[in-house]
Design a protein around this motif. Structure first.
Motif, PDB file in Angstrom:
ATOM      1  N   ALA A   1      -3.377   1.902   5.420  1.00 50.53           N
ATOM      2  CA  ALA A   1      -2.124   2.318   6.047  1.00 50.53           C
ATOM      3  C   ALA A   1      -2.006   1.725   7.454  1.00 50.53           C
ATOM      4  O   ALA A   1      -0.931   1.240   7.849  1.00 50.53           O
ATOM      5  CB  ALA A   1      -2.049   3.841   6.106  1.00 50.53           C
TER       6      ALA A   1
ATOM      7  N   HIS B   1       0.834  -1.210   0.000  1.00 44.98           N
ATOM      8  CA  HIS B   1       0.000   0.000   0.000  1.00 44.98           C
ATOM      9  C   HIS B   1       0.863   1.252   0.000  1.00 44.98           C
ATOM     10  O   HIS B   1       1.874   1.352   0.698  1.00 44.98           O
ATOM     11  CB  HIS B   1      -0.895   0.011   1.235  1.00 44.98           C
ATOM     12  CG  HIS B   1      -1.596   1.320   1.448  1.00 44.98           C
ATOM     13  ND1 HIS B   1      -2.601   1.765   0.619  1.00 44.98           N
ATOM     14  CD2 HIS B   1      -1.415   2.288   2.392  1.00 44.98           C
ATOM     15  CE1 HIS B   1      -3.012   2.946   1.034  1.00 44.98           C
ATOM     16  NE2 HIS B   1      -2.315   3.279   2.106  1.00 44.98           N
ATOM     17  N   SER B   2       0.457   2.226  -0.814  1.00 40.59           N
ATOM     18  CA  SER B   2       1.109   3.530  -0.840  1.00 40.59           C
ATOM     19  C   SER B   2       0.150   4.573  -0.295  1.00 40.59           C
ATOM     20  O   SER B   2      -1.043   4.570  -0.627  1.00 40.59           O
ATOM     21  CB  SER B   2       1.505   3.909  -2.277  1.00 40.59           C
ATOM     22  OG  SER B   2       1.929   5.256  -2.336  1.00 40.59           O
ATOM     23  N   SER B   3       0.654   5.470   0.521  1.00 41.53           N
ATOM     24  CA  SER B   3      -0.194   6.540   1.055  1.00 41.53           C
ATOM     25  C   SER B   3      -0.492   7.598   0.008  1.00 41.53           C
ATOM     26  O   SER B   3      -1.383   8.431   0.177  1.00 41.53           O
ATOM     27  CB  SER B   3       0.484   7.198   2.270  1.00 41.53           C
ATOM     28  OG  SER B   3       1.760   7.703   1.903  1.00 41.53           O
TER      29      SER B   3
ATOM     30  N   LYS C   1      -1.422  -2.058   7.181  1.00 45.14           N
ATOM     31  CA  LYS C   1      -0.029  -2.352   6.809  1.00 45.14           C
ATOM     32  C   LYS C   1       0.872  -2.302   8.039  1.00 45.14           C
ATOM     33  O   LYS C   1       1.683  -3.216   8.260  1.00 45.14           O
ATOM     34  CB  LYS C   1       0.445  -1.338   5.768  1.00 45.14           C
ATOM     35  CG  LYS C   1       1.898  -1.511   5.341  1.00 45.14           C
ATOM     36  CD  LYS C   1       2.250  -0.535   4.230  1.00 45.14           C
ATOM     37  CE  LYS C   1       3.683  -0.703   3.752  1.00 45.14           C
ATOM     38  NZ  LYS C   1       3.989   0.176   2.599  1.00 45.14           N
ATOM     39  N   GLN C   2       0.731  -1.268   8.838  1.00 47.75           N
ATOM     40  CA  GLN C   2       1.561  -1.146  10.042  1.00 47.75           C
ATOM     41  C   GLN C   2       1.262  -2.258  11.037  1.00 47.75           C
ATOM     42  O   GLN C   2       2.167  -2.743  11.727  1.00 47.75           O
ATOM     43  CB  GLN C   2       1.342   0.229  10.687  1.00 47.75           C
ATOM     44  CG  GLN C   2       1.811   1.402   9.841  1.00 47.75           C
ATOM     45  CD  GLN C   2       3.244   1.230   9.365  1.00 47.75           C
ATOM     46  OE1 GLN C   2       4.144   0.880  10.139  1.00 47.75           O
ATOM     47  NE2 GLN C   2       3.459   1.458   8.063  1.00 47.75           N
TER      48      GLN C   2
ATOM     49  N   GLN D   1      -7.673   4.677   2.195  1.00 48.86           N
ATOM     50  CA  GLN D   1      -6.232   4.890   2.249  1.00 48.86           C
ATOM     51  C   GLN D   1      -5.734   4.783   3.688  1.00 48.86           C
ATOM     52  O   GLN D   1      -4.723   4.140   3.971  1.00 48.86           O
ATOM     53  CB  GLN D   1      -5.884   6.275   1.690  1.00 48.86           C
ATOM     54  CG  GLN D   1      -6.184   6.460   0.214  1.00 48.86           C
ATOM     55  CD  GLN D   1      -5.170   5.767  -0.657  1.00 48.86           C
ATOM     56  OE1 GLN D   1      -5.423   4.688  -1.170  1.00 48.86           O
ATOM     57  NE2 GLN D   1      -4.023   6.368  -0.834  1.00 48.86           N
ATOM     58  N   LYS D   2      -6.452   5.418   4.601  1.00 49.90           N
ATOM     59  CA  LYS D   2      -6.060   5.412   6.018  1.00 49.90           C
ATOM     60  C   LYS D   2      -6.227   4.028   6.641  1.00 49.90           C
ATOM     61  O   LYS D   2      -5.393   3.578   7.432  1.00 49.90           O
ATOM     62  CB  LYS D   2      -6.876   6.444   6.788  1.00 49.90           C
ATOM     63  CG  LYS D   2      -6.621   7.882   6.358  1.00 49.90           C
ATOM     64  CD  LYS D   2      -7.459   8.859   7.160  1.00 49.90           C
ATOM     65  CE  LYS D   2      -7.191  10.294   6.717  1.00 49.90           C
ATOM     66  NZ  LYS D   2      -8.009  11.269   7.471  1.00 49.90           N
TER      67      LYS D   2
ATOM     68  N   SER E   1       8.195   0.504   2.873  1.00 47.40           N
ATOM     69  CA  SER E   1       7.858   1.895   2.565  1.00 47.40           C
ATOM     70  C   SER E   1       8.299   2.237   1.146  1.00 47.40           C
ATOM     71  O   SER E   1       7.572   2.881   0.381  1.00 47.40           O
ATOM     72  CB  SER E   1       8.537   2.828   3.566  1.00 47.40           C
ATOM     73  OG  SER E   1       8.278   4.189   3.238  1.00 47.40           O
TER      74      SER E   1
END
Length: 480
Positions: free
Chosen positions: A249, A177-179, A252-253, A245-246, A270
């Motif tokens: 994110a 995933h990209s922010s 992913k973390q 998106q959030k 990243s």
């Protein structure tokens, strides 16, 4: 024992050649700048790492290019170099400058009447666009080769973390995933806002089609971006949900924390996420130049009585006013177009020749043996399941089926959007987790399996298939 060492843990490195075999629309005027970057090692003008390979070829025939590159450890070298924060920041500065060059050319010439430009101006414009294309590809190796390597590295890393195979597929799209919002979606959002505010939506769509005229261009030149395309993009923007998106994110973390990823491993993911965004971003700036080159070649074709398609068989930097007035050169361009053209390099030395009767040998070299298969396997790019009738697509100018279908394709690019909007699933020969098909499938929420290598060889028009993008398997239920 392999003498190459990298600063991060990795699976066993390839001992010799690692061939990348691909097929896509494209002719020398647009792809030769790309080839020159690899053949002449232009990347080393900017960065201090070796390309670690020195052979390969491009075969051009009709409007299609067949590519075979020895990529070896290039992706590993790129990742090692850009894991340095200092190197990555330097890249971002250089990348901004190159994007600005592409923008300046588009703003200067995008609305021009090319018939009003002199032959000298048109030739210089072709050369200038090709020089910027070389810089785009030389400055941004992140997007160029890291995708397939990233897929292999992530599979290996998840295996080291003892993640079961069925769970690895589920982790993939989240870990990459990209922010950043892709350039495609950014354009769609801009278009959607302008269309909503417009009193006359049709006229607004026509203006936007001119402003973003490059939006479907590819390695074979300009492809019309119509008012209807604008309205479809405006509608597509409604599907984008910034909240997702959030959510991704955070997910992913959470995965990285659960698997005990250290600081370096977090940095790697990243960078992988950035590569996904950068691939689409890079294409947007290439497309401006593809359109300009094609329009300039069209102007030259009229002024010098030479086929527009034949002019696409000129090498980067080759065109001159004198050659355009030389019948021998015009005949040579026609021979390249009609007989096929092979551009190759070996041990860093570039050569070229018209293929003609040798074309079949080259096709045999890039062809993957299809054998007898009931299934095709690949990497999951976006999860889900679908069932449908296969449509094998080789060129964006083909007709789009009226009914929903499973798209089987070598690799997608922005000019295939009309197919992506109508299909129920995507299956590709090529690509890693950061490829165009992977990016767009996630944004369009379409089940997608990439990197099968043989999809367009095994699957045929009319086959009924089940696409299991949970396990990465396409099963043929009924042959056409």
């Amino acid at each position: 024992m392999n003498p190459v060492r990298f600063s991060y843990p990795h699976p066993p490195l390839p001992e010799s050649k690692t061939w990348l075999v691909a097929q896509r629309p494209g002719t020398p005027a647009f792809l030769d700048p790309y080839m020159k970057v690899w053949a002449d090692q232009h990347i080393e003008r900017y960065y201090r790492f070796s390309l670690l390979f020195a052979d390969g070829y491009w075969l051009y025939q009709g409007e299609t290019s067949f590519i075979k590159l020895n990529v070896r450890m290039f992706g590993y070298s790129v990742l090692d170099y850009f894991l340095s924060g200092k190197n990555f920041r330097m890249y971002l500065r250089r990348w901004d400058k190159v994007k600005a060059q592409s923008d300046r050319l588009w703003h200067r010439y995008g609305g021009k009447a090319f018939s009003m430009l002199s032959g000298e101006q048109l030739v210089e414009l072709v050369h200038e666009c090709q020089r910027v294309l070389e810089d785009i590809w030389a400055v941004s190796p992140l997007a160029a080769m890291i995708g397939d390597m990233a897929t292999d590295w992530t599979n290996w890393w998840l295996e080291q973390k003892r993640v079961p195979l069925d769970q690895r597929q589920a982790h993939f799209s989240t870990l990459f995933h990209s922010s950043e919002i892709s350039e495609t979606v950014k354009r769609q959002i801009v278009i959607s806002k302008k269309i909503r505010r417009a009193v006359n939506k049709r006229k607004a769509a026509e203006r936007l089609a001119r402003a973003f005229a490059y939006a479907k261009s590819n390695f074979n030149g300009y492809v019309e971006y119509s008012a209807e395309d604008v309205l479809r993009d405006a509608e597509a923007a409604q599907k984008f949900n910034p909240k997702e998106q959030k959510v991704l994110a955070k997910a992913k973390q959470a995965i990285l924390k659960k698997l005990g990823a250290n600081t370096q491993e977090r940095n790697i993911f990243s960078l992988f996420g950035y590569c996904q965004y950068n691939r689409d971003e890079r294409m947007a700036y290439e497309q401006r130049l593809f359109a300009l080159i094609d329009w300039a070649l069209g102007g030259l074709a009229e002024k010098f009585d030479v086929s527009h398609d034949a002019l696409k068989y000129s090498y980067a930097g080759e065109l001159t006013l004198a050659k355009l007035q030389d019948k021998t050169y015009k005949d040579l361009l026609g021979a390249r177009r009609d007989g096929g053209l092979l551009v190759y390099w070996e041990n860093g030395k570039k050569g070229s020749y018209v293929v003609g009767e040798n074309a079949k040998k080259i096709f045999d070299a890039v062809r993957t043996d299809e054998g007898k298969h009931d299934q095709v396997r690949g990497q999951v790019a976006f999860r889900g399941k679908a069932r449908g009738i296969v449509r094998v697509v080789a060129h964006p100018k083909e007709a789009v089926p009226d009914e929903p279908f499973v798209l089987a394709i070598s690799m997608t690019s922005p000019d295939f959007m009309q197919f992506l909007r109508k299909c129920v699933a995507i299956v590709t020969n090529e690509g890693g987790i950061t490829c165009h098909a992977a990016i767009l499938s996630r944004e369009l929420k379409i089940p997608c399996i990439i990197g099968t290598k043989i999809a367009t060889k095994v699957l045929k028009d009319g086959d009924e298939v089940e696409v299991d993008a949970e396990k990465g398997i396409v099963t043929i239920l009924k042959r056409a």
